[in-house]
Write a protein that holds these residues in place. Structure first.
Motif, PDB file in Angstrom:
ATOM      1  N   GLU A   1      15.578 -20.692  33.067  1.00 38.53           N
ATOM      2  CA  GLU A   1      16.298 -21.476  33.954  1.00 38.53           C
ATOM      3  C   GLU A   1      16.920 -21.080  35.118  1.00 38.53           C
ATOM      4  O   GLU A   1      16.847 -21.884  36.308  1.00 38.53           O
ATOM      5  N   THR A   2      17.469 -20.102  35.177  1.00 35.98           N
ATOM      6  CA  THR A   2      18.177 -19.280  36.432  1.00 35.98           C
ATOM      7  C   THR A   2      17.259 -18.912  37.532  1.00 35.98           C
ATOM      8  O   THR A   2      17.367 -19.495  38.636  1.00 35.98           O
ATOM      9  N   ASN A   3      16.235 -18.138  37.066  1.00 35.80           N
ATOM     10  CA  ASN A   3      15.372 -17.463  38.182  1.00 35.80           C
ATOM     11  C   ASN A   3      14.236 -18.641  38.559  1.00 35.80           C
ATOM     12  O   ASN A   3      13.946 -18.604  39.883  1.00 35.80           O
ATOM     13  N   LEU A   4      13.730 -19.352  37.619  1.00 35.35           N
ATOM     14  CA  LEU A   4      12.744 -20.214  38.053  1.00 35.35           C
ATOM     15  C   LEU A   4      13.359 -21.843  38.325  1.00 35.35           C
ATOM     16  O   LEU A   4      13.067 -22.127  39.484  1.00 35.35           O
ATOM     17  N   ARG A   5      14.061 -22.450  37.584  1.00 34.33           N
ATOM     18  CA  ARG A   5      14.272 -23.796  37.654  1.00 34.33           C
ATOM     19  C   ARG A   5      15.346 -23.644  39.074  1.00 34.33           C
ATOM     20  O   ARG A   5      15.293 -24.605  39.760  1.00 34.33           O
TER      21      ARG A   5
ATOM     22  N   GLY B   1      10.353 -11.027  33.503  1.00 30.66           N
ATOM     23  CA  GLY B   1       8.999 -11.034  34.034  1.00 30.66           C
ATOM     24  C   GLY B   1       8.298 -12.214  34.047  1.00 30.66           C
ATOM     25  O   GLY B   1       7.712 -12.638  34.851  1.00 30.66           O
ATOM     26  N   THR B   2       8.462 -12.980  32.905  1.00 34.13           N
ATOM     27  CA  THR B   2       7.855 -14.343  32.896  1.00 34.13           C
ATOM     28  C   THR B   2       8.539 -15.261  34.023  1.00 34.13           C
ATOM     29  O   THR B   2       7.590 -16.060  34.573  1.00 34.13           O
ATOM     30  N   SER B   3       9.418 -15.160  34.238  1.00 31.32           N
ATOM     31  CA  SER B   3      10.391 -16.072  35.233  1.00 31.32           C
ATOM     32  C   SER B   3       9.982 -15.677  36.533  1.00 31.32           C
ATOM     33  O   SER B   3       9.530 -16.668  37.528  1.00 31.32           O
ATOM     34  N   LYS B   4       9.788 -14.592  36.895  1.00 28.11           N
ATOM     35  CA  LYS B   4       9.202 -14.126  38.110  1.00 28.11           C
ATOM     36  C   LYS B   4       7.687 -14.376  38.486  1.00 28.11           C
ATOM     37  O   LYS B   4       7.336 -14.335  39.616  1.00 28.11           O
ATOM     38  N   ALA B   5       7.011 -14.230  37.351  1.00 29.74           N
ATOM     39  CA  ALA B   5       5.405 -14.315  37.480  1.00 29.74           C
ATOM     40  C   ALA B   5       5.324 -15.965  37.865  1.00 29.74           C
ATOM     41  O   ALA B   5       4.473 -16.277  38.651  1.00 29.74           O
ATOM     42  N   ALA B   6       6.060 -16.572  37.057  1.00 30.87           N
ATOM     43  CA  ALA B   6       6.011 -18.181  37.368  1.00 30.87           C
ATOM     44  C   ALA B   6       6.630 -18.480  38.858  1.00 30.87           C
ATOM     45  O   ALA B   6       5.957 -19.458  39.309  1.00 30.87           O
TER      46      ALA B   6
ATOM     47  N   HIS C   1      29.859 -22.457  48.796  1.00 30.07           N
ATOM     48  CA  HIS C   1      29.386 -23.716  47.723  1.00 30.07           C
ATOM     49  C   HIS C   1      29.274 -23.097  46.524  1.00 30.07           C
ATOM     50  O   HIS C   1      28.300 -22.664  45.883  1.00 30.07           O
ATOM     51  N   PRO C   2      30.277 -23.130  45.415  1.00 34.97           N
ATOM     52  CA  PRO C   2      30.136 -22.490  44.049  1.00 34.97           C
ATOM     53  C   PRO C   2      29.367 -23.680  43.407  1.00 34.97           C
ATOM     54  O   PRO C   2      29.820 -24.849  43.351  1.00 34.97           O
ATOM     55  N   VAL C   3      28.237 -23.298  42.631  1.00 35.52           N
ATOM     56  CA  VAL C   3      27.224 -24.238  42.225  1.00 35.52           C
ATOM     57  C   VAL C   3      26.507 -23.176  41.325  1.00 35.52           C
ATOM     58  O   VAL C   3      26.222 -22.013  41.500  1.00 35.52           O
ATOM     59  N   ASP C   4      25.985 -24.185  39.959  1.00 35.10           N
ATOM     60  CA  ASP C   4      25.131 -23.619  39.221  1.00 35.10           C
ATOM     61  C   ASP C   4      23.754 -24.036  39.483  1.00 35.10           C
ATOM     62  O   ASP C   4      23.390 -25.416  39.587  1.00 35.10           O
ATOM     63  N   VAL C   5      22.790 -23.385  40.274  1.00 34.77           N
ATOM     64  CA  VAL C   5      21.702 -23.625  40.724  1.00 34.77           C
ATOM     65  C   VAL C   5      20.571 -24.516  39.521  1.00 34.77           C
ATOM     66  O   VAL C   5      19.555 -25.005  39.974  1.00 34.77           O
ATOM     67  N   ARG C   6      21.027 -24.325  38.343  1.00 36.79           N
ATOM     68  CA  ARG C   6      20.189 -24.757  37.257  1.00 36.79           C
ATOM     69  C   ARG C   6      20.356 -26.345  37.283  1.00 36.79           C
ATOM     70  O   ARG C   6      19.452 -26.996  36.595  1.00 36.79           O
ATOM     71  N   ARG C   7      21.311 -26.816  37.886  1.00 36.01           N
ATOM     72  CA  ARG C   7      21.799 -28.548  37.791  1.00 36.01           C
ATOM     73  C   ARG C   7      21.180 -29.128  39.186  1.00 36.01           C
ATOM     74  O   ARG C   7      21.731 -28.942  40.184  1.00 36.01           O
TER      75      ARG C   7
ATOM     76  N   ASN D   1      16.126 -17.929  48.090  1.00 33.51           N
ATOM     77  CA  ASN D   1      16.115 -17.996  46.642  1.00 33.51           C
ATOM     78  C   ASN D   1      16.442 -16.633  45.900  1.00 33.51           C
ATOM     79  O   ASN D   1      15.436 -16.013  45.788  1.00 33.51           O
ATOM     80  N   ASN D   2      17.816 -16.340  45.823  1.00 22.65           N
ATOM     81  CA  ASN D   2      18.086 -14.833  45.457  1.00 22.65           C
ATOM     82  C   ASN D   2      18.648 -14.933  44.173  1.00 22.65           C
ATOM     83  O   ASN D   2      18.658 -14.116  43.377  1.00 22.65           O
ATOM     84  N   ALA D   3      19.343 -16.110  43.786  1.00 14.93           N
ATOM     85  CA  ALA D   3      20.038 -16.160  42.548  1.00 14.93           C
ATOM     86  C   ALA D   3      18.982 -15.826  41.326  1.00 14.93           C
ATOM     87  O   ALA D   3      18.223 -16.308  41.198  1.00 14.93           O
TER      88      ALA D   3
END
Length: 271
Positions: free
Chosen positions: A115-119, A159-164, A61-67, A90-92
């Protein structure tokens, strides 16, 4: 859901290359059907062609996980075709490649990392969890990083995205446990990938962590072997996971291996 994995299903984001590709192959080798998500169709197709050699089903499934809407549609299709998602990985993820201080970097790129890592992880959790909660079983692995807990001014977005993400897992762990669902943050350590080879912090290291350790940890998670450490942060580059599980069975302190504010000492009103 512990034990044999034959016939079970895993959904892996960022599965077209790097760690995600290795995880997909490792889970397929263990007998799991796999749903592969990523932005680049060619990479997903290549991973899928390798996975089916183990006699499992592989969806791409090609997809942008932010959407959110796109993620929801993908998950609905996976559930319809595979029947369940027993394991969500959740690896992306992407990292800062401009290592300047945050007041000098491109703000849009900084937010793209968040947005990629957290959202992206949140979107997949939100889409997959209703089916897991309804089934009373399921496991989620968030691929995290040591940068979440050890400050590095060069990677403020990462770092902020991974801490969140740690905070999100911590918030979900208790409520999900009541529904038979487990969640884990697994840090691979310094694994050689296209992304890590562009990060100065990785290139400063003399040794790389074998990706096989990461695959083994996620397969063990899928089998239920690591359930006693659900809600905890695991670092496969340093941890003896068997020992950590034994410690958890004996009773880990409240807040151990989770993101917490440490009080300054006796009398701290936040203690």
């Amino acid at each position: 859901m512990g034990g044999a994995l034959s016939g079970r299903s895993a959904l892996i984001s960022g599965a077209g290359r790097g760690i995600g590709r290795h995880l997909a192959l490792g889970l397929a080798r263990a007998g799991m059907n796999v749903a592969l998500l990523g932005r680049r169709p060619a990479g997903l197709d290549d991973t899928a062609s390798e996975c089916v050699r183990f006699g499992v089903e592989a969806l791409t499934h090609p997809v942008d996980v932010r959407r959110p809407a796109a993620v929801r549609a993908v998950v609905d299709d996976v559930l319809g075709r595979l029947g369940a998602v027993d394991l969500l990985v959740n690896n992306a993820g992407i990292a800062d490649h401009d290592e300047s201080p945050p007041w000098q970097v491109d703000a849009d790129r900084w937010w793209e990392v968040l947005e990629t890592n957290l959202r992206g992880s949140f979107n997949l959790c939100r889409a997959v969890l209703p089916s897991m909660v309804a089934a009373g079983a399921g496991r989620i692995v968030n691929i995290n990083s040591n940068v979440a807990t050890k400050r590095d001014i060069r990677y403020t977005a990462y770092g902020t995205s991974k801490a969140a993400l740690l905070a999100l897992s911590d918030a979900l762990a208790g409520p999900l446990r009541a529904h038979g669902v487990s969640i884990f943050d697994i840090s691979p350590g310094m694994v050689r990938t296209d992304m890590s080879e562009r990060m100065t912090a990785c290139l400063e290291r003399d040794q790389w962590v074998s990706v096989d350790l990461v695959v083994d940890a996620v397969v063990r998670t899928a089998r239920g072997e690591l359930d006693p450490v659900s809600g905890r942060y695991l670092h496969v580059g340093a941890d003896d996971l068997t020992e950590l599980v034994a410690r958890a069975r004996a009773g880990l302190p409240d807040g151990a291996r989770t993101l917490r504010l440490l009080p300054y000492g006796a009398g701290d009103p936040l203690a």
